[in-house]
Scaffold this motif. Structure first.
Motif, short mmCIF file in Angstrom:
data_model
loop_
_atom_site.label_atom_id
_atom_site.label_comp_id
_atom_site.label_asym_id
_atom_site.label_seq_id
_atom_site.Cartn_x
_atom_site.Cartn_y
_atom_site.Cartn_z
N LEU A 198 2.40 6.19 2.21
CA LEU A 198 1.56 6.67 3.31
C LEU A 198 2.38 7.67 4.11
O LEU A 198 3.52 7.41 4.43
CB LEU A 198 1.16 5.52 4.25
N GLU B 226 -8.47 2.93 9.55
CA GLU B 226 -8.96 3.66 8.38
C GLU B 226 -9.82 2.75 7.50
O GLU B 226 -10.85 3.18 6.98
CB GLU B 226 -7.79 4.23 7.58
N VAL C 14 -3.84 1.82 9.63
CA VAL C 14 -4.45 1.42 8.36
C VAL C 14 -5.72 0.61 8.60
O VAL C 14 -6.74 0.83 7.94
CB VAL C 14 -3.43 0.66 7.48
N LEU D 34 1.46 -1.49 2.91
CA LEU D 34 0.29 -0.85 3.52
C LEU D 34 -0.33 0.16 2.56
O LEU D 34 -1.56 0.28 2.49
CB LEU D 34 0.68 -0.15 4.83
N ASP D 35 0.51 0.87 1.84
CA ASP D 35 0.03 1.90 0.91
C ASP D 35 -0.85 1.29 -0.17
O ASP D 35 -1.86 1.87 -0.56
CB ASP D 35 1.23 2.62 0.30
N ALA E 18 -3.04 -6.18 5.82
CA ALA E 18 -2.43 -5.11 6.63
C ALA E 18 -1.62 -5.71 7.77
O ALA E 18 -0.49 -5.27 8.03
CB ALA E 18 -3.51 -4.18 7.17
N MET F 40 -4.55 1.12 0.45
CA MET F 40 -5.31 2.36 0.57
C MET F 40 -5.39 3.15 -0.74
O MET F 40 -6.08 4.15 -0.79
CB MET F 40 -4.66 3.25 1.63
#
Length: 156
Positions: free
Chosen positions: A76, A23, A20, A54-55, A45, A58
């Motif tokens: 994710l 990204e 993550v 974490l999702d 993160a 993003m």
């Protein structure tokens, strides 16, 4: 059999966090995030305990190429691990030789600077690093060639 846990509640691994963060770095480079927001998100993160945490970092960003992006439930998806290409014995020998050469130059440079600082030609102590290591590489290389194996002398 225990009931299935939703993906979002699964514990995140260090690899998940690093993926993550990488990204997010791509999104920073693309200009989608400013430095302050990037710093906030990578802090979150590294502190994340679950995949859902974490999702959340993003969800407002487009999927990177090669990353499938969040599923309909917002999870994710785990990237499939890729097997690295096997490295040949020749590549290993070249890597060992380059590493030996780099360290040899480094310790010789340290010796040279030390000699200049002392204004005297000091004992050439790098020989104790360069010599045995070089002989080990030479022995390993010659032994691998004599045994006829492709993995440096090891036999199955």
């Amino acid at each position: 059999m225990p009931p299935e846990k939703p993906q979002r509640s699964l514990r995140a691994s260090d690899q998940d966090r690093e993926r993550v963060v990488a990204e997010l770095g791509g999104h920073l480079e693309a200009g989608r995030l400013d430095t302050a927001e990037f710093d906030d998100r990578i802090s979150s993160a590294y502190a994340a305990r679950t995949m859902g945490e974490l999702d959340v970092l993003m969800t407002d960003l487009p999927a990177e190429r090669g990353r499938p992006g969040p599923t309909a439930s917002g999870d994710l998806e785990k990237a499939a691990p890729t097997d690295p290409e096997p490295v040949s014995d020749r590549d290993h020998r070249a890597l060992r030789a380059r590493t030996w050469l780099a360290v040899s130059v480094l310790v010789t440079g340290i010796w040279g600077i030390s000699s200049l600082a002392a204004q005297d030609l000091l004992n050439f102590w790098p020989l104790w690093v360069i010599g045995p290591w070089g002989l080990g590489i030479l022995f390993h290389t010659l032994n691998g060639r004599r045994s006829g194996t492709s993995n440096g002398g090891a036999r199955d």
